[in-house]
Motif scaffolding. Structure first.
Motif, PDB file in Angstrom:
ATOM      1  N   LYS A   1       0.830  -1.199   0.000  1.00 18.55           N
ATOM      2  CA  LYS A   1       0.000   0.000   0.000  1.00 18.55           C
ATOM      3  C   LYS A   1       0.871   1.258   0.000  1.00 18.55           C
ATOM      4  O   LYS A   1       1.958   1.270   0.542  1.00 18.55           O
ATOM      5  N   ARG A   2       0.359   2.289  -0.636  1.00 18.43           N
ATOM      6  CA  ARG A   2       0.981   3.614  -0.587  1.00 18.43           C
ATOM      7  C   ARG A   2       2.472   3.589  -0.918  1.00 18.43           C
ATOM      8  O   ARG A   2       3.318   3.975  -0.124  1.00 18.43           O
ATOM      9  N   GLY A   3       2.796   3.098  -2.110  1.00 19.53           N
ATOM     10  CA  GLY A   3       4.171   3.148  -2.583  1.00 19.53           C
ATOM     11  C   GLY A   3       5.134   2.225  -1.878  1.00 19.53           C
ATOM     12  O   GLY A   3       6.283   2.591  -1.630  1.00 19.53           O
ATOM     13  N   THR A   4       4.681   1.015  -1.567  1.00 16.62           N
ATOM     14  CA  THR A   4       5.546   0.035  -0.910  1.00 16.62           C
ATOM     15  C   THR A   4       5.479  -1.297  -1.640  1.00 16.62           C
ATOM     16  O   THR A   4       4.584  -1.538  -2.456  1.00 16.62           O
ATOM     17  N   VAL A   5       6.441  -2.149  -1.333  1.00 21.79           N
ATOM     18  CA  VAL A   5       6.410  -3.541  -1.771  1.00 21.79           C
ATOM     19  C   VAL A   5       6.559  -4.404  -0.521  1.00 21.79           C
ATOM     20  O   VAL A   5       7.118  -3.953   0.498  1.00 21.79           O
ATOM     21  N   VAL A   6       6.056  -5.617  -0.589  1.00 17.39           N
ATOM     22  CA  VAL A   6       6.069  -6.500   0.577  1.00 17.39           C
ATOM     23  C   VAL A   6       6.796  -7.797   0.245  1.00 17.39           C
ATOM     24  O   VAL A   6       6.380  -8.550  -0.656  1.00 17.39           O
ATOM     25  N   LEU A   7       7.867  -8.046   0.955  1.00 12.51           N
ATOM     26  CA  LEU A   7       8.599  -9.310   0.858  1.00 12.51           C
ATOM     27  C   LEU A   7       8.100 -10.190   1.994  1.00 12.51           C
ATOM     28  O   LEU A   7       8.067  -9.748   3.156  1.00 12.51           O
ATOM     29  N   ARG A   8       7.689 -11.392   1.659  1.00  9.70           N
ATOM     30  CA  ARG A   8       7.129 -12.266   2.708  1.00  9.70           C
ATOM     31  C   ARG A   8       7.705 -13.665   2.639  1.00  9.70           C
ATOM     32  O   ARG A   8       7.793 -14.267   1.577  1.00  9.70           O
ATOM     33  N   ILE A   9       8.077 -14.150   3.814  1.00  8.80           N
ATOM     34  CA  ILE A   9       8.470 -15.548   3.973  1.00  8.80           C
ATOM     35  C   ILE A   9       7.204 -16.364   4.207  1.00  8.80           C
ATOM     36  O   ILE A   9       6.322 -15.949   4.967  1.00  8.80           O
ATOM     37  N   GLU A  10       7.118 -17.502   3.567  1.00  3.55           N
ATOM     38  CA  GLU A  10       5.995 -18.410   3.782  1.00  3.55           C
ATOM     39  C   GLU A  10       6.483 -19.594   4.612  1.00  3.55           C
ATOM     40  O   GLU A  10       7.166 -20.488   4.092  1.00  3.55           O
ATOM     41  N   PRO A  11       6.190 -19.600   5.914  1.00  2.00           N
ATOM     42  CA  PRO A  11       6.650 -20.710   6.748  1.00  2.00           C
ATOM     43  C   PRO A  11       5.890 -21.992   6.449  1.00  2.00           C
ATOM     44  O   PRO A  11       4.728 -21.965   6.033  1.00  2.00           O
ATOM     45  N   ARG A  12       6.532 -23.101   6.660  1.00  2.00           N
ATOM     46  CA  ARG A  12       5.873 -24.393   6.485  1.00  2.00           C
ATOM     47  C   ARG A  12       4.824 -24.568   7.589  1.00  2.00           C
ATOM     48  O   ARG A  12       5.037 -24.149   8.734  1.00  2.00           O
ATOM     49  N   PRO A  13       3.685 -25.178   7.278  1.00  2.00           N
ATOM     50  CA  PRO A  13       2.676 -25.433   8.312  1.00  2.00           C
ATOM     51  C   PRO A  13       3.282 -26.238   9.458  1.00  2.00           C
ATOM     52  O   PRO A  13       3.978 -27.232   9.238  1.00  2.00           O
ATOM     53  N   GLY A  14       3.036 -25.789  10.669  1.00  2.00           N
ATOM     54  CA  GLY A  14       3.530 -26.498  11.839  1.00  2.00           C
ATOM     55  C   GLY A  14       4.960 -26.195  12.222  1.00  2.00           C
ATOM     56  O   GLY A  14       5.443 -26.713  13.237  1.00  2.00           O
ATOM     57  N   ALA A  15       5.645 -25.332  11.458  1.00  2.00           N
ATOM     58  CA  ALA A  15       7.046 -25.039  11.771  1.00  2.00           C
ATOM     59  C   ALA A  15       7.200 -23.997  12.857  1.00  2.00           C
ATOM     60  O   ALA A  15       8.210 -23.945  13.550  1.00  2.00           O
ATOM     61  N   ASP A  16       6.199 -23.133  13.016  1.00  2.00           N
ATOM     62  CA  ASP A  16       6.277 -22.021  13.967  1.00  2.00           C
ATOM     63  C   ASP A  16       5.115 -22.100  14.946  1.00  2.00           C
ATOM     64  O   ASP A  16       3.952 -21.993  14.541  1.00  2.00           O
TER      65      ASP A  16
ATOM     66  N   LEU B   1       7.905  -8.147   5.389  1.00  2.00           N
ATOM     67  CA  LEU B   1       8.852  -7.035   5.436  1.00  2.00           C
ATOM     68  C   LEU B   1       8.389  -6.004   4.411  1.00  2.00           C
ATOM     69  O   LEU B   1       8.406  -6.263   3.207  1.00  2.00           O
ATOM     70  N   VAL B   2       7.946  -4.856   4.900  1.00  2.00           N
ATOM     71  CA  VAL B   2       7.435  -3.791   4.037  1.00  2.00           C
ATOM     72  C   VAL B   2       8.574  -2.838   3.700  1.00  2.00           C
ATOM     73  O   VAL B   2       9.289  -2.359   4.583  1.00  2.00           O
ATOM     74  N   LEU B   3       8.737  -2.569   2.396  1.00  2.00           N
ATOM     75  CA  LEU B   3       9.841  -1.746   1.898  1.00  2.00           C
ATOM     76  C   LEU B   3       9.321  -0.658   0.966  1.00  2.00           C
ATOM     77  O   LEU B   3       8.259  -0.809   0.339  1.00  2.00           O
ATOM     78  N   PRO B   4      10.071   0.458   0.849  1.00  2.00           N
ATOM     79  CA  PRO B   4       9.697   1.476  -0.144  1.00  2.00           C
ATOM     80  C   PRO B   4       9.737   0.866  -1.544  1.00  2.00           C
ATOM     81  O   PRO B   4      10.571   0.009  -1.841  1.00  2.00           O
ATOM     82  N   ALA B   5       8.840   1.301  -2.414  1.00  2.00           N
ATOM     83  CA  ALA B   5       8.740   0.730  -3.755  1.00  2.00           C
ATOM     84  C   ALA B   5      10.036   0.848  -4.543  1.00  2.00           C
ATOM     85  O   ALA B   5      10.344  -0.020  -5.376  1.00  2.00           O
ATOM     86  N   GLU B   6      10.843   1.889  -4.260  1.00  2.00           N
ATOM     87  CA  GLU B   6      12.089   2.061  -4.998  1.00  2.00           C
ATOM     88  C   GLU B   6      13.123   0.988  -4.656  1.00  2.00           C
ATOM     89  O   GLU B   6      14.149   0.871  -5.341  1.00  2.00           O
ATOM     90  N   ARG B   7      12.857   0.178  -3.646  1.00  2.00           N
ATOM     91  CA  ARG B   7      13.777  -0.904  -3.293  1.00  2.00           C
ATOM     92  C   ARG B   7      13.295  -2.253  -3.818  1.00  2.00           C
ATOM     93  O   ARG B   7      13.778  -3.302  -3.397  1.00  2.00           O
TER      94      ARG B   7
END
Length: 282
Positions: free
Chosen positions: A55-70, A89-95
């Motif tokens: 949202k609002r000029g950002t990009v989102v990097l996300r780890i997908e954990p395995r079910p039951g790992a956490d 992890l939310v980052l500015p779109a320029e990154r």
């Protein structure tokens, strides 16, 4: 890799066998992140990585954990709001180009997928405690204890008395977010019948309310209990000695018990028995 990628509210450090997530402390950082502090996520606990527009000029990097790992995500059972997801992890779109590079590098290291046979991400450290609407919950690593409050606990819980549940007697934990109606934390016991439908009538549960049992306190608590149950080897207790109660506290409890008795919610026998238990704690 050994590099660090910093975003809003957190920074990820990429290692050869794990990703270390360090959460910031600040007024804008979700309280759950502040409570977690930092988390090391082994690569074997990860089954995927995504990068998407935010949202609002950002990009989102996300780890997908395995079910039951956490244990935290297992206890949450999909109830966390997107903004409180500890794997985003939310980052500015320029990154975005830099984020895409790290996503590709991380994907290349992943070898596992599907449900994990055991927890791979460490649970929150004990001791832990929080205040629910009807009682105070504490966990020392070996047992969960519920101490009922005068103003919130039902007569059913007062009749049952304060509760203590050794980890070895539990089979799991049921957490319902305090951000939804009828939020609660219920302990699931081995060799026990079906619990009462309403958590406020179940001595193995505490209920949440406005300002009581917030996510950043009750969810790590639930995760720590769940991890101890799954491990089948409780963490050593901080203390096994039973603390003596404050006489003023005992007097107040007896006074409230008397009010329940006068109101007909407690029988003569129950009143005498519970009063004797309280006096024995002096």
């Amino acid at each position: 890799m050994g590099d660090v990628l910093a975003g809003f509210h957190a920074a990820w450090e990429f290692g050869s066998d794990s990703v270390l997530i360090r959460y910031e402390r600040g007024i804008r950082t979700p309280k759950l992140f502040q409570a977690l502090g930092e988390r090391r996520v082994p690569l074997e606990a990860i089954e995927g990585v995504t990068l998407a527009p935010g949202k609002r000029g950002t990009v989102v990097l996300r780890i997908e954990p395995r079910p039951g790992a956490d244990p935290l995500m297992e206890a949450a059972s999909g109830q966390l709001k997107e903004s409180s997801d500890p794997y985003r992890l939310v980052l500015p779109a320029e990154r975005e180009t830099l984020a895409e590079y790290y996503a590709d590098e991380l994907r290349a290291q992943l070898t596992e997928s599907g449900p994990a046979e055991r927890h791979l991400v460490a649970a929150p450290e004990v001791p832990l405690q929080f205040k629910a609407y009807d009682g105070k919950a504490t966990f020392d690593g070996s047992a969960v204890a519920f101490r009922w409050f005068w103003t919130g606990a039902s007569s059913a819980k007062w009749k049952a008395g304060d509760q203590r549940f050794p980890v070895g007697e539990l089979s799991g934990v049921e957490w319902r977010s305090p951000e939804v109606f009828e939020g609660h934390l219920r302990l699931l016991r081995r060799d026990a019948g079906a619990p009462p439908a309403q958590a406020d009538q179940d001595p193995a549960a505490v209920v949440f309310g406005l300002g009581y049992g917030p996510v950043h306190e009750s969810l790590p608590f639930a995760a720590a209990v769940l991890a101890a149950v799954r491990n089948c080897a409780p963490v050593p207790a901080i203390s096994t000695a039973r603390a003596r109660r404050d006489p003023a506290d005992i007097a107040e409890r007896i006074r409230h018990l008397g009010e329940l008795h006068q109101a007909g919610l407690v029988t003569d026998e129950e009143f005498s028995s519970k009063k004797a238990e309280l006096l024995a704690e002096l």
